[in-house]
Design an enzyme around this catalytic site. Structure first.
Site, PDB file in Angstrom:
ATOM      1  N   HIS A   1       0.796  -1.218   0.000  1.00 61.54           N
ATOM      2  CA  HIS A   1       0.000   0.000   0.000  1.00 61.54           C
ATOM      3  C   HIS A   1       0.835   1.277   0.000  1.00 61.54           C
ATOM      4  O   HIS A   1       0.607   2.168  -0.817  1.00 61.54           O
ATOM      5  CB  HIS A   1      -1.071   0.021   1.076  1.00 61.54           C
ATOM      6  CG  HIS A   1      -2.103   1.051   0.752  1.00 61.54           C
ATOM      7  ND1 HIS A   1      -3.010   0.881  -0.264  1.00 61.54           N
ATOM      8  CD2 HIS A   1      -2.302   2.296   1.202  1.00 61.54           C
ATOM      9  CE1 HIS A   1      -3.740   1.955  -0.399  1.00 61.54           C
ATOM     10  NE2 HIS A   1      -3.330   2.846   0.481  1.00 61.54           N
TER      11      HIS A   1
ATOM     12  N   TYR B   1       1.483   5.088  -2.526  1.00 63.43           N
ATOM     13  CA  TYR B   1       1.706   6.474  -2.117  1.00 63.43           C
ATOM     14  C   TYR B   1       3.080   6.972  -2.550  1.00 63.43           C
ATOM     15  O   TYR B   1       3.268   8.164  -2.790  1.00 63.43           O
ATOM     16  CB  TYR B   1       1.467   6.645  -0.605  1.00 63.43           C
ATOM     17  CG  TYR B   1      -0.011   6.686  -0.350  1.00 63.43           C
ATOM     18  CD1 TYR B   1      -0.720   7.852  -0.588  1.00 63.43           C
ATOM     19  CD2 TYR B   1      -0.701   5.554   0.017  1.00 63.43           C
ATOM     20  CE1 TYR B   1      -2.087   7.892  -0.437  1.00 63.43           C
ATOM     21  CE2 TYR B   1      -2.077   5.581   0.172  1.00 63.43           C
ATOM     22  CZ  TYR B   1      -2.762   6.754  -0.063  1.00 63.43           C
ATOM     23  OH  TYR B   1      -4.120   6.796   0.070  1.00 63.43           O
TER      24      TYR B   1
ATOM     25  N   HIS C   1      -9.675   0.456 -11.124  1.00 71.65           N
ATOM     26  CA  HIS C   1      -9.342   1.456 -10.106  1.00 71.65           C
ATOM     27  C   HIS C   1      -7.899   1.940 -10.243  1.00 71.65           C
ATOM     28  O   HIS C   1      -7.632   3.129 -10.311  1.00 71.65           O
ATOM     29  CB  HIS C   1      -9.589   0.873  -8.711  1.00 71.65           C
ATOM     30  CG  HIS C   1      -8.932   1.647  -7.610  1.00 71.65           C
ATOM     31  ND1 HIS C   1      -9.361   2.901  -7.245  1.00 71.65           N
ATOM     32  CD2 HIS C   1      -7.882   1.362  -6.817  1.00 71.65           C
ATOM     33  CE1 HIS C   1      -8.586   3.350  -6.260  1.00 71.65           C
ATOM     34  NE2 HIS C   1      -7.677   2.436  -5.994  1.00 71.65           N
ATOM     35  N   PHE C   2      -6.949   1.001 -10.295  1.00 70.78           N
ATOM     36  CA  PHE C   2      -5.570   1.517 -10.276  1.00 70.78           C
ATOM     37  C   PHE C   2      -5.108   1.996 -11.655  1.00 70.78           C
ATOM     38  O   PHE C   2      -4.088   2.667 -11.749  1.00 70.78           O
ATOM     39  CB  PHE C   2      -4.580   0.565  -9.590  1.00 70.78           C
ATOM     40  CG  PHE C   2      -4.401  -0.782 -10.189  1.00 70.78           C
ATOM     41  CD1 PHE C   2      -3.754  -0.948 -11.390  1.00 70.78           C
ATOM     42  CD2 PHE C   2      -4.844  -1.909  -9.508  1.00 70.78           C
ATOM     43  CE1 PHE C   2      -3.579  -2.199 -11.929  1.00 70.78           C
ATOM     44  CE2 PHE C   2      -4.671  -3.175 -10.041  1.00 70.78           C
ATOM     45  CZ  PHE C   2      -4.033  -3.312 -11.257  1.00 70.78           C
ATOM     46  N   HIS C   3      -5.888   1.699 -12.694  1.00 67.58           N
ATOM     47  CA  HIS C   3      -5.560   2.365 -13.963  1.00 67.58           C
ATOM     48  C   HIS C   3      -6.025   3.819 -13.958  1.00 67.58           C
ATOM     49  O   HIS C   3      -5.563   4.617 -14.763  1.00 67.58           O
ATOM     50  CB  HIS C   3      -6.130   1.589 -15.153  1.00 67.58           C
ATOM     51  CG  HIS C   3      -5.244   0.433 -15.550  1.00 67.58           C
ATOM     52  ND1 HIS C   3      -5.274  -0.775 -14.908  1.00 67.58           N
ATOM     53  CD2 HIS C   3      -4.259   0.325 -16.487  1.00 67.58           C
ATOM     54  CE1 HIS C   3      -4.361  -1.584 -15.440  1.00 67.58           C
ATOM     55  NE2 HIS C   3      -3.725  -0.945 -16.398  1.00 67.58           N
TER      56      HIS C   3
ATOM     57  N   ARG D   1     -10.208 -10.364 -12.239  1.00 67.18           N
ATOM     58  CA  ARG D   1      -9.021  -9.758 -12.818  1.00 67.18           C
ATOM     59  C   ARG D   1      -7.998 -10.855 -13.079  1.00 67.18           C
ATOM     60  O   ARG D   1      -8.180 -11.988 -12.655  1.00 67.18           O
ATOM     61  CB  ARG D   1      -8.450  -8.705 -11.864  1.00 67.18           C
ATOM     62  CG  ARG D   1      -7.890  -9.310 -10.589  1.00 67.18           C
ATOM     63  CD  ARG D   1      -7.491  -8.266  -9.568  1.00 67.18           C
ATOM     64  NE  ARG D   1      -6.178  -7.693  -9.847  1.00 67.18           N
ATOM     65  CZ  ARG D   1      -5.402  -7.133  -8.915  1.00 67.18           C
ATOM     66  NH1 ARG D   1      -5.810  -7.073  -7.658  1.00 67.18           N
ATOM     67  NH2 ARG D   1      -4.235  -6.618  -9.226  1.00 67.18           N
ATOM     68  N   ARG D   2      -6.934 -10.524 -13.754  1.00 70.38           N
ATOM     69  CA  ARG D   2      -5.793 -11.410 -13.928  1.00 70.38           C
ATOM     70  C   ARG D   2      -6.181 -12.785 -14.450  1.00 70.38           C
ATOM     71  O   ARG D   2      -5.728 -13.803 -13.953  1.00 70.38           O
ATOM     72  CB  ARG D   2      -5.074 -11.612 -12.588  1.00 70.38           C
ATOM     73  CG  ARG D   2      -4.567 -10.358 -12.004  1.00 70.38           C
ATOM     74  CD  ARG D   2      -3.935 -10.624 -10.694  1.00 70.38           C
ATOM     75  NE  ARG D   2      -2.813  -9.741 -10.499  1.00 70.38           N
ATOM     76  CZ  ARG D   2      -1.980  -9.800  -9.485  1.00 70.38           C
ATOM     77  NH1 ARG D   2      -2.108 -10.724  -8.578  1.00 70.38           N
ATOM     78  NH2 ARG D   2      -0.991  -8.955  -9.394  1.00 70.38           N
TER      79      ARG D   2
END
Lengths: 550, 153
Positions: A222, A226, A373-375, A438-439
């Site tokens: 995590h 950041y 989300h993370f894209h 996913r994946r």
């Protein structure tokens, strides 16, 4: 001896550019893998030569999430440090040493993946077992980055010695916070890789403790995000105000936000493990609460940014509730690209809050919603800001100009990116809510009706992915144009000043011992009891599985 | 600190606190927390250890079932289960090899199943139909083929 601290000298430029070459070549390779993945998953492409979907996915994740980000960030941060506090010859040597170690590690890992011996994805969850050089290469990347950390710490330390009683330059303060965050976080992944996975993959031990390994990975996983985000925030807080002709809204608020990120981005890893057995639900919840704390500095940032925009717009004579928006330089790509990234962070951050919401996580966990989300976060907010930085950083380092033509092309690139990502990430979010995992390679799941519903969205992902790949080609072209072909000249290295209206920065914000102390205390609070509990209730270990990944 | 900023932070932190109370209430008072079963098992002896020596569908009472399930690359044992409508089913699962996921799209069933650990999750199937079950954690080259069905009628 500290050299000229006003402009970047040639030697420092060379160091930063070395990192940038690796970053932009990685962007191209990783982006190509991404394109191929979306095509495979839409059912329109079958890979030749026995290449597996999961091999592409491993390359895509490692090269973009770990290599591109780390090299760009460390390079950018060296530029900021060199500009604000200076860099001695010795410090530059150690920076180069770290660079070569990281590069050697990257190449070692990359070769292992290309040989098909490490189809374990970039999270390399045990007991999937890759060939030892995969882990050794990754360990070297981390060790190389540590040399970068300590070089940055030393740079600020030397500057403080020479400037007693002065507050450190804002950007140098931010870089040191980010590198502290990185150092403390990577201790976790280094522990699992060096103590658990390398000896196990070499056959020195037979089994591995799976839950301990995952927990150490997510202790790192995590704060990793950041570590990607904070350099974007550096540009938002301290560089964009200069580009738009304004001032930093508040120096102390910016520092406070960074300190809060340091404290709250680490003790939250369980929110990636919410649906796992063997972790006490009370401690999962405690870390969910801590996760909510890390939203606060982002809210502070949102306020600061829009305050800066409004103050600047109004100072240029624009009035009205939203009239000040006209005062912003929308046609300057150095502002436009990061601004589009910033706006994307509104839906991206909202999705993140959903993911972290304990039981709500069950609806989306391991579905392609998370990929969507993370894209948005790293793949749009962060990367568009990095592109925005490149438009001035690269020409200012290579002694060239950002031409009008490249500015326009950059604007087009930004729009292409935002458009392609809306399609790709949007359909990922919807398909994820419908349950698509996913994946996973293309599958009709035995002709299941539900899985048939997902295929349409997977085709949409391929369309979005193809548009994004056009964006990548444009960006790589822009990069090489700015390095080799743009007209010679001097491009500004924009660093903003603090507004006269801002309150003075209190001294305690630079009390490093206090912030590191609180950070460590929070980590010990969040992890000691559940981690001892995990070790105390450990099952017999797992042997490695390397055949099922080939 | 700026007055507007104080207002902004107070309101948004207030919203976050409300979120946390709702989540906490649902988790601890209503028992809706994510699956976190804490029993362990030797991952290399799964076939010999109860209850996994006899995986399958077991009736516990009226419309109450337990499914003892083993996950391994790339299959669920038992597979293609049939249950009557309105049944409450508790899944008791472990893995014989790597980490797998157990997800029934369209329901809230979503749990990690890891070697060495026993995972439990329950659901009441009130709607008839054929439910797809997928593995949602990458488990090897045939991961996308790891699926089964649950038929409710």
């Amino acid at each position: 001896m500290i050299k000229n601290s006003v402009a970047l000298n040639k030697l420092d430029s060379k160091l930063v550019m070395a990192h940038m070459y690796v970053a932009f070549i990685s962007l191209f390779i990783g982006g190509l893998m991404g394109l191929l993945q979306t095509l495979v998953r839409s059912g329109t492409l079958v890979l030749p030569f026995g290449i597996s979907y999961y091999q592409l996915l491993t390359v895509h994740g490692v090269i973009l999430a770990l290599v591109l980000t780390t090299f760009f960030i460390i390079g950018f941060q060296f530029a900021l440090m060199s500009k604000t506090v200076g860099m001695s010859d010795k410090q530059r040597d150690s920076a180069w040493f770290g660079f070569w170690i990281m590069l050697f590690g990257t190449v070692t890992t990359a070769i292992t993946i290309l040989l098909g011996k490490a189809n374990v994805l970039y999270t390399f969850y045990a007991p999937l077992k890759a060939y030892p050089t995969f882990y050794i290469g990754l360990a070297l990347v981390v060790v190389g980055s540590w040399i970068g950390c300590f070089t940055n710490f030393r740079q600020l330390y030397v500057w403080k010695k020479k400037h007693p009683g002065e507050k450190s330059p804002l950007l140098a303060f931010m870089v040191v916070i980010n590198m502290l965050l990185w150092f403390i976080a990577t201790l976790g992944v280094a522990a699992t890789v060096i103590i658990q996975l390398i000896p196990w993959s070499l056959g020195m031990v037979d089994t591995v403790n799976v839950l301990v390994s995952r927990t150490l990975f997510w202790y790192f996983g995590h704060p990793l995000v950041y570590f990607w985000l904070l350099p974007a925030y550096m540009a938002w807080y301290a560089i964009i105000p200069k580009i738009i002709g304004g001032k930093i809204f508040s120096d102390s608020l910016a520092r406070l936000a960074f300190v809060l990120f340091l404290m709250f981005s680490i003790p939250v890893g369980f929110h990636h493990q919410l649906t796992e057995p063997g972790i006490d639900p009370v401690w999962k919840f405690i870390q969910v609460v801590l996760t909510f704390m890390v939203i606060i500095p982002s809210l502070l940032t949102a306020f600061s940014m829009f305050a800066t925009f409004e103050v600047t717009g109004r100072s240029k004579g624009y009035t009205g509730l939203f009239g000040w928006l006209k005062g912003l330089p929308w046609k300057d790509v150095r502002f436009f690209a990061p601004m589009v990234g910033m706006i994307t962070f509104i839906p991206a951050g909202t999705g993140g809050i959903i993911n972290a919401s304990n039981q709500m996580n069950q609806v989306v966990h391991n579905t392609i919603w998370v990929t969507g989300h993370f894209h948005l976060t790293v793949g749009t907010t962060v990367i568009l800001t990095f592109f925005g930085i490149s438009y001035w950083l690269i020409p200012s380092l290579t002694g060239r100009k950002l031409t009008k033509k490249i500015n326009t092309l950059g604007m087009i690139q930004t729009i292409v990116w935002a458009f392609g990502m809306s399609i790709m990430s949007g359909s990922m979010h919807i398909a994820g809510l419908l349950g698509a995992p996913r994946r996973s390679s293309y599958s009709t799941y035995g002709g299941s009706e539900q899985a048939t519903e997902w295929i349409g969205y997977q085709i949409a992902q391929a369309i979005g992915g193809s548009i994004l790949f056009i964006g990548i080609i444009l960006m790589v072209y822009i990069f090489f144009y700015m390095v080799f072909a743009a007209p010679k000249g001097q491009e500004e290295f924009p660093i903003a000043e603090v507004s006269e209206d801002a309150e003075p920065t209190p001294k305690f914000l630079e009390n490093w011992k206090l912030w590191i102390g609180i950070t460590v205390a929070l980590i010990l609070f969040a992890y000691t009891i559940p981690f001892l509990d995990i070790i105390h209730h450990s099952p017999p270990g797992s042997p490695g599985f390397d055949k099922i990944i080939r | 600190m700026n007055r507007l900023e104080e207002l902004w932070l107070t309101v948004s932190v207030g919203i976050l606190v409300i979120f946390m109370f709702i989540i906490g209430y649902q988790t601890f008072a209503l028992g809706m927390g994510p699956p976190s079963h804490k029993e362990t098992i030797d991952p290399q002896q799964v076939d010999q250890i109860e209850p996994f020596d006899e995986p399958g569908l077991k009736m516990l009472g009226d419309k109450q079932y337990e499914v003892v399930m083993i996950l391994q690359a790339f299959a669920f044992t038992p597979s293609h289960i049939e249950i009557p409508i309105g049944s409450e089913v508790e899944f008791t699962m472990t893995s014989k090899d790597v980490t797998h996921g157990f997800q029934i799209p369209g329901t809230n069933i979503n749990a990690m199943v890891m070697p060495g650990h026993i995972q439990k999750i329950s659901h009441t199937f009130n709607e008839p139909g054929e439910y797809l079950v997928v593995c949602n954690e990458y488990c090897g080259i045939g991961h996308q083929a790891m699926s089964t069905t649950i038929t409710v009628k």
